[in-house]
Write a protein that holds these residues in place. Structure first.
Motif, PDB file in Angstrom:
ATOM      1  N   GLY A 123      16.124  -4.952  -0.293  1.00  0.00           N
ATOM      2  CA  GLY A 123      15.448  -6.059  -0.450  1.00  0.00           C
ATOM      3  C   GLY A 123      14.182  -6.333   0.403  1.00  0.00           C
ATOM      4  O   GLY A 123      13.167  -6.429  -0.165  1.00  0.00           O
ATOM      5  N   ILE A 124      14.333  -5.784   1.606  1.00  0.00           N
ATOM      6  CA  ILE A 124      13.128  -5.953   2.339  1.00  0.00           C
ATOM      7  C   ILE A 124      12.068  -4.790   2.003  1.00  0.00           C
ATOM      8  O   ILE A 124      10.733  -5.301   1.864  1.00  0.00           O
ATOM      9  CB  ILE A 124      13.396  -5.807   4.111  1.00  0.00           C
ATOM     10  N   ALA A 139      11.210  -3.598  -0.813  1.00  0.00           N
ATOM     11  CA  ALA A 139      11.531  -3.414  -2.443  1.00  0.00           C
ATOM     12  C   ALA A 139      10.450  -2.667  -2.877  1.00  0.00           C
ATOM     13  O   ALA A 139      10.648  -1.944  -4.228  1.00  0.00           O
ATOM     14  CB  ALA A 139      11.598  -5.009  -2.957  1.00  0.00           C
ATOM     15  N   SER A 140       9.233  -2.689  -2.490  1.00  0.00           N
ATOM     16  CA  SER A 140       7.966  -1.950  -3.168  1.00  0.00           C
ATOM     17  C   SER A 140       7.744  -0.531  -2.792  1.00  0.00           C
ATOM     18  O   SER A 140       6.791  -0.122  -2.932  1.00  0.00           O
ATOM     19  CB  SER A 140       6.820  -3.063  -3.316  1.00  0.00           C
ATOM     20  N   HIS A 141       8.507  -0.268  -1.922  1.00  0.00           N
ATOM     21  CA  HIS A 141       8.561   1.059  -1.464  1.00  0.00           C
ATOM     22  C   HIS A 141       8.775   2.068  -2.530  1.00  0.00           C
ATOM     23  O   HIS A 141       9.498   1.760  -3.275  1.00  0.00           O
ATOM     24  CB  HIS A 141       9.632   1.512  -0.200  1.00  0.00           C
ATOM     25  N   PRO A 154       2.036  -3.510   1.975  1.00  0.00           N
ATOM     26  CA  PRO A 154       2.263  -3.255   0.462  1.00  0.00           C
ATOM     27  C   PRO A 154       3.798  -2.828   0.321  1.00  0.00           C
ATOM     28  O   PRO A 154       4.316  -3.071  -0.563  1.00  0.00           O
ATOM     29  CB  PRO A 154       1.546  -2.198   0.088  1.00  0.00           C
ATOM     30  N   ASN A 155       4.359  -2.157   1.499  1.00  0.00           N
ATOM     31  CA  ASN A 155       5.654  -1.601   1.084  1.00  0.00           C
ATOM     32  C   ASN A 155       6.662  -2.818   1.520  1.00  0.00           C
ATOM     33  O   ASN A 155       7.877  -2.562   1.178  1.00  0.00           O
ATOM     34  CB  ASN A 155       5.877  -0.558   2.207  1.00  0.00           C
ATOM     35  N   ILE A 156       6.577  -4.015   2.170  1.00  0.00           N
ATOM     36  CA  ILE A 156       7.509  -4.973   2.490  1.00  0.00           C
ATOM     37  C   ILE A 156       7.544  -5.791   1.447  1.00  0.00           C
ATOM     38  O   ILE A 156       6.449  -6.514   1.025  1.00  0.00           O
ATOM     39  CB  ILE A 156       7.259  -5.458   3.940  1.00  0.00           C
ATOM     40  N   PHE A 157       8.802  -6.376   1.026  1.00  0.00           N
ATOM     41  CA  PHE A 157       9.085  -7.092  -0.267  1.00  0.00           C
ATOM     42  C   PHE A 157       8.153  -6.772  -1.437  1.00  0.00           C
ATOM     43  O   PHE A 157       8.283  -5.440  -1.743  1.00  0.00           O
ATOM     44  CB  PHE A 157       8.752  -8.556   0.062  1.00  0.00           C
ATOM     45  N   LEU A 158       7.530  -7.570  -2.076  1.00  0.00           N
ATOM     46  CA  LEU A 158       6.536  -6.860  -3.102  1.00  0.00           C
ATOM     47  C   LEU A 158       5.099  -7.119  -2.408  1.00  0.00           C
ATOM     48  O   LEU A 158       4.183  -7.451  -3.513  1.00  0.00           O
ATOM     49  CB  LEU A 158       6.853  -8.054  -4.397  1.00  0.00           C
ATOM     50  N   GLY A 159       4.975  -6.694  -1.470  1.00  0.00           N
ATOM     51  CA  GLY A 159       3.604  -6.695  -0.860  1.00  0.00           C
ATOM     52  C   GLY A 159       3.483  -7.972   0.077  1.00  0.00           C
ATOM     53  O   GLY A 159       3.063  -9.081  -0.363  1.00  0.00           O
ATOM     54  N   ILE A 185       6.438 -14.484  -2.261  1.00  0.00           N
ATOM     55  CA  ILE A 185       7.672 -14.029  -1.995  1.00  0.00           C
ATOM     56  C   ILE A 185       8.341 -14.159  -0.317  1.00  0.00           C
ATOM     57  O   ILE A 185       9.280 -14.725   0.161  1.00  0.00           O
ATOM     58  CB  ILE A 185       8.040 -12.738  -2.496  1.00  0.00           C
ATOM     59  N   LEU A 209       0.747 -12.681  -6.707  1.00  0.00           N
ATOM     60  CA  LEU A 209       1.597 -13.146  -5.768  1.00  0.00           C
ATOM     61  C   LEU A 209       0.820 -13.807  -4.513  1.00  0.00           C
ATOM     62  O   LEU A 209       1.466 -14.269  -3.634  1.00  0.00           O
ATOM     63  CB  LEU A 209       2.313 -11.901  -5.247  1.00  0.00           C
TER      64      LEU A 209
END
Lengths: 521, 561
Positions: A498-499, A501-503, B7-12, B74, B131
């Motif tokens: 979840g944390i 997610a975009s990795h 950018p890696n955490i949640f959807l940015g 988010i 977002l």
């Protein structure tokens, strides 16, 4: 001699198809060996099981790195004329394969802890249990790698048959009855799928996963779309049994008599996801998005069906007083999120559906692990016995809370990400009523999970005699790391997915990678 | 606007650290800091779940900070949810019937709020295809359905009137310091969320604006009038919070009236939020102190208690909006905003009626606050005697007292502090002018004093007339108790599990322990002699303070270069 070795190394060993075969054989082989290792050699059996699980995971990692290098992994055997047995590792297959094999590894650890001898309970037939457990996962991996509907069907039936002994493991009257119900429903589902497969072969001349290219060709030449529509619903009903779509769901709650590791892996991941995976394959690979959504207009009824299942499952879950049964109905509801996402056939909704395949698996397996720990160590089966248990087993209950919050869809647990994609995708695909289904489901989820958390953390412990009388013994057992560490691992994973997610290594990125194949090619 | 992206955490994840965020952050951190310091003092007689309380407070604080800083849909939602769900643990902390009922209503409203906010966010994301909150703001041209959902979702947090039910129940039920931060900074998250997501100043919608103004003023008046019937000072304060949030909603409505310079609007609303947050928390803490300090039959009329009474009175006056207090300044800014709109307006849509309405709220607020002070006087100040000096000196050493002092001085100083910060950061010539621009002391004195005097007379005479009528038996949290039984019934019919039984279980064990009548004076002496905190708690608090300070310093260091 040297030439032979060279031949072997070059063509069979370490070739791409070798890796593919090894992924399947690794668990099948260990599984069949385990059948013959009696309880005397328990440690050998444990080592063998863990070895098989690790090897399988290793080979899957090799295949994934290969896929990043754009290599192809395919085996094609012609069994009879026109009847192909195809195994192929595409990106979609890898999503399901990695999920089930990784969770299999964790569940094997958990099962070893669950059946430890010190608990002194009905621990007979463990060799049978672990043997079938391995065969189960073999068929799951087979399902994910199946390259056409025929191969899919073979492994689908294998899964049904190898799960039956696990459901009836305890051998009680109740378990056997549940097993009978399970077998009756899933086998008839398999039969419908068989009919559908033959139907498909008759209509299009093959059962290939060709994203509906062949079918489009035939459809363009005929006016009569009805057979194709019937075909679709027959196939969906076939896999719908395992996906627990609404009238076909009763096997899932009754199968909860099975031991906790079985409920965790099979009823949260392997079996039910095999059904959901089947729906994905049918929509994307047998029919193709174009034919499914535009030519045949099959989207709206399936979305409605999935929505009804979501709400119905949640309402039923609310009425359960048994923890595992409540979780089972919650599975019925959550599984249809996947169906819903894929059925809406928009790119974003499909991402939501695919990642929920992973996210739901992680969160639900955590919940089932915790339910198993409660059942095994504190003898708690009913919700009303949960009061104050958070003080006694804090780590397990933190994991349970994480899983529950994820199910409701509260960030940062993974469930939120899939809900976000499903909802925004639904708006984009102009199914605006779906967001209210999602919201309703979230509220119902909160209604049946939050009271549990409230009991666990905020109510005082009931002064029952069981805790006081064997307090010392309890203290010893409650610290069984084989049991609670799998729950901690999966809870952490569901938080991390979840944390981050975009990795680029996350299920989300992988799902986007998969879907570019179907939507933007 | 400066912001950093991960950018890696949640959807940015996007973290904003512009001047507005820093002001809000400093204010929020200060409130939480004082709350953490004084919690052991207020909770020294009730140590049963104190560790849990700190965990929940800390999580809620993190959420509150993140609400201010996080700047994408988010992670903002994540922060909001974290703050709300952690606050549940603060409200239920006492575990008595009131706390359990309040927390049940609270969690119901939280879930309702989340499920209204979430569709709103989804719709905005779908509409603007981004977002980032910054981009959503800049792309917003007109109000849409998504904004309505967002308004309702945040409305629950800030106590918009049909949705305010949780507020008067939760405040008296939770521990003193928790109700201070609940009222001081958590309900402000609703306003912060609204001004973050909706660019009120850039939009203009006269109809919606009029609706909001009337709604806000109506809420302010109704909440005050209901609050007068209450007997617990904390409940009265909670209704005062609802009433003041009504004024904030009215302010949002005023901003919607026309396209106005954003800095003016932001300064006005920030000042209003901070003034109310600090003053209200000071009052909650003061009530807590008075309850501990002025125990029936004992205690004193010495210098310290006179200071406490005086400070409470000061905060009351500030809340009413007397000149030379932060409240007076806040009201001035609102009036100035009205002037700016009126200057450029055509004649027919003059906003002088809003001014009259605001004067009316000054009357109801003073009515309510005088009622509050009267309650304190009757229940505590009047019935006390002198105690010996030894106790007094020991009491003075206690850190809870210093924390109150800290807080009250802060509340008086808010005006100058915010003024200097805003004028230093904004560097906008217009904005500074707006801040200084002729504060007509004479006019505002007349504007406040007349309603205040009428309120004073009303507060003295009206209760005598209606004393024995049903009006004075109204339950706290108006519809809250109704909703509470409704939720319980719903739970029972749906889930077939009787939660009531479990609750009775708790109460019975509690009453068993309380069999001996407690000698309050003895308890009081014992409490004073006891060392203030145990070592473990001390350590935990130190760690928490360090972390919050570190976050604060990091934030400041981002701004200075």
């Amino acid at each position: 001699m040297i030439q032979l070795i060279e031949y072997l190394t070059n063509s069979v060993l370490f070739s791409n198809s070798f890796y593919l075969l090894m992924v399947i054989i690794s668990s099948a082989l260990t599984g069949s060996v385990v059948f013959f290792i009696s309880d005397k050699y328990e440690k050998t059996r444990i080592t063998l099981n863990l070895f098989g699980a690790l090897i399988k995971f290793l080979f899957l990692v090799i295949i994934v790195t290969g896929l990043y290098r754009l290599e192809t992994y395919e085996i094609d055997w012609e069994l009879a004329k026109g009847l192909h047995f195809i195994l192929r590792a595409d990106s979609l297959a890898m999503l399901f394969a990695i999920l089930s094999s990784a969770l299999w590894l964790v569940t094997t650890v958990y099962a070893i802890g669950y059946f430890k001898k010190e608990n002194g309970e009905n621990n007979q037939h463990l060799q049978r249990f672990f043997g079938f457990f391995s065969l189960c996962i073999t068929s799951s991996i087979g399902i994910s790698f199946a390259g056409n509907l025929f191969t899919f069907l073979i492994f689908y039936e294998c899964l049904t048959l190898s799960t039956y002994p696990l459901v009836t493991h305890s051998g009680t009257q109740k378990a056997i009855q549940a097993g009978r119900k399970y077998l009756a429903l899933t086998l008839s589902g398999g039969l419908v799928l068989l009919i559908g497969t033959i139907f498909l072969a008759v209509l299009t001349g093959g059962t290939y996963f060709d994203q509906g290219k062949n079918m489009a060709h035939i459809l363009s030449s005929t006016e009569n779309q009805l057979p194709f529509k019937i075909l679709f619903w027959v196939l969906i009903c076939g896999v719908g049994v395992k996906t627990a779509l609404v009238p076909f769901h009763p096997w899932l709650p009754t199968a909860m008599v099975a031991p906790a590791p079985v409920s965790a892996l099979l009823h949260a991941v392997a079996v039910v996801k095999a059904g959901a995976f089947g729906i994905i394959r049918i929509i994307y690979d047998v029919f193709g998005v174009e034919i499914y959504a535009k030519t045949l207009n099959l989207s709206a009824p399936l979305v409605l069906w999935a929505s009804i299942t979501i709400i119905y499952g949640s309402l039923k879950a609310l009425q359960q007083t048994n923890i595992k049964k409540r979780l089972a109905y919650s599975t019925v509801s959550q599984l249809s999120y996947i169906t819903l996402g894929v059925a809406m056939a928009g790119p974003i909704t499909s991402i939501g559906g695919l990642i929920h395949l992973v996210h739901q698996g992680l969160m639900k397996i955590t919940l089932f692990f915790c339910a198993g720990v409660l059942q095994k160590e504190a003898k708690i089966n009913e919700i009303k016995e949960l009061n104050g248990i958070g003080k006694i087993m804090p780590w397990t209950m933190i994991c349970f809370t994480i899983g529950a919050l994820g199910m409701i869809g509260i960030p940062p647990v993974a469930g939120f990400v899939s809900k976000w994609f499903l909802a925004t995708g639904a708006l984009e695909a102009e199914y605006s009523y779906v967001i209210w289904v999602l919201i309703g489901s979230s509220i119902l989820n909160a209604m049946y999970f939050l009271p549990l958390c409230y009991r666990i953390w905020f109510l005082p412990l009931k002064s029952s005699k069981t805790y006081e009388s064997n307090n010392r013994q309890k203290h010893k057992i409650l610290n069984n790391p084989w049991l609670y560490s799998p729950a901690i691992i999966t809870a952490l994973l569901s938080l991390l997915t979840g944390i981050f997610a975009s990795h680029e290594m996350s299920p989300l990125s992988w799902s986007i990678f998969i879907l570019t194949e179907f939507y933007f090619l | 606007m400066s912001s950093t992206q991960f950018p890696n955490i949640f959807l940015g994840l996007e973290i904003a650290h512009g001047s507005i965020e820093i002001i809000l952050l400093l204010f929020t951190l200060a409130l939480w800091f004082i709350s953490f310091i004084s919690t052991p003092f207020f909770e020294k007689n009730n140590r049963k779940h104190s560790n849990e309380l700190y965990v929940f407070m800390f999580m809620s604080m993190l959420g509150n900070i993140a609400v201010i800083l996080f700047d994408d849909l988010i992670s903002f939602y994540f922060a909001f949810a974290l703050m709300n769900f952690a606050a549940y643990g603060m409200i239920i902390h006492k575990r008595d019937k009131a706390a359990i009922d309040a927390s049940r209503v609270y969690i119901f409203m939280v879930i309702l709020g989340e499920s209204l906010l979430l569709p709103g966010l989804w719709m905005l994301h779908n509409q603007y295809e981004t977002l980032s909150i910054q981009e959503v703001r800049s792309l917003t041209q007109s109000l849409s359905l998504g904004h309505a959902f967002i308004f309702a979702g945040f409305g629950i947090k800030l106590g918009l009137i049909p949705l305010h039910i949780w507020l008067p129940l939760a405040h008296p039920a939770s521990p003193t310091t928790c109700s201070a931060v609940l009222s001081g900074s958590i309900i402000k998250a609703g306003i912060i969320g609204l001004i973050k997501l909706i660019p009120f100043a850039y939009l203009s919608g006269p109809t919606i604006s009029t609706i909001l103004i009337i709604w806000g003023v109506g809420q302010s008046i109704m909440a005050s009038l209901y609050g007068i019937t209450q007997k617990d000072p904390k409940t009265v304060l909670a209704y005062s919070s609802v009433s003041q949030m009504g004024l904030a909603v009215c302010l949002l409505g005023i901003a919607l009236q026309k396209n106005i310079p954003e800095t003016f609007f932001i300064i006005t609303i920030l000042f209003f939020i901070i003034h109310h947050g600090v003053t209200k928390s000071a009052l909650f803490l003061a009530v807590g102190h008075i309850k501990l300090r002025f125990i029936k039959g004992k205690v004193n009329q010495s210098a310290t208690s006179i200071i406490i009474i005086a400070m409470t009175l000061l905060c009351v006056l500030s809340l009413i909006g007397m000149p030379f207090t932060s409240g007076g300044l806040a009201k001035n800014y609102i009036k100035q905003l009205l002037l700016i709109i009126d200057e450029t307006n055509t004649i027919e849509s003059s906003l002088s009626w809003v001014k009259t309405l605001i004067t009316l709220t000054t009357f109801t607020t003073s009515f309510l606050m005088i009622h509050f002070f009267k309650l304190l006087y009757k229940n505590y100040f009047q019935k006390t005697h002198l105690i010996s000096d030894k106790l007094e000196t020991k009491y003075q050493q206690s850190k809870g007292y210093t924390s109150l002092l800290l807080w009250v001085t802060m509340s008086i100083m808010t005006g100058p502090i915010i003024y200097t910060i805003v004028s230093a950061i904004s560097k906008n010539h217009n904005a500074t002018q707006f801040l200084i621009a002729d504060i007509k002391v004479k006019q505002s004195l007349i504007d406040t004093f007349i309603p205040f005097l009428i309120g004073l007379i009303a507060a003295v005479w009206i209760p005598r007339i209606f004393k024995k009528t049903i009006l004075y038996k109204l339950p706290e949290g108006d519809l809250g108790s109704l909703l509470n039984t409704l939720i319980q019934k719903m739970n029972q019919t749906f889930s077939k599990l009787n939660t009531e039984q479990d609750n009775e279980n708790i109460f019975s064990t509690k009453t068993q322990k309380k069999q001996r009548p407690i000698n309050k004076n003895k308890e009081f002496l014992k409490g004073l002699n006891e060392s203030l905190y145990s070592k473990r708690e001390n350590f935990g608090i130190l760690v928490l303070i360090f972390i919050s300070l570190a976050i604060g310093f990091l934030a400041i260091s981002e701004v200075i270069p």
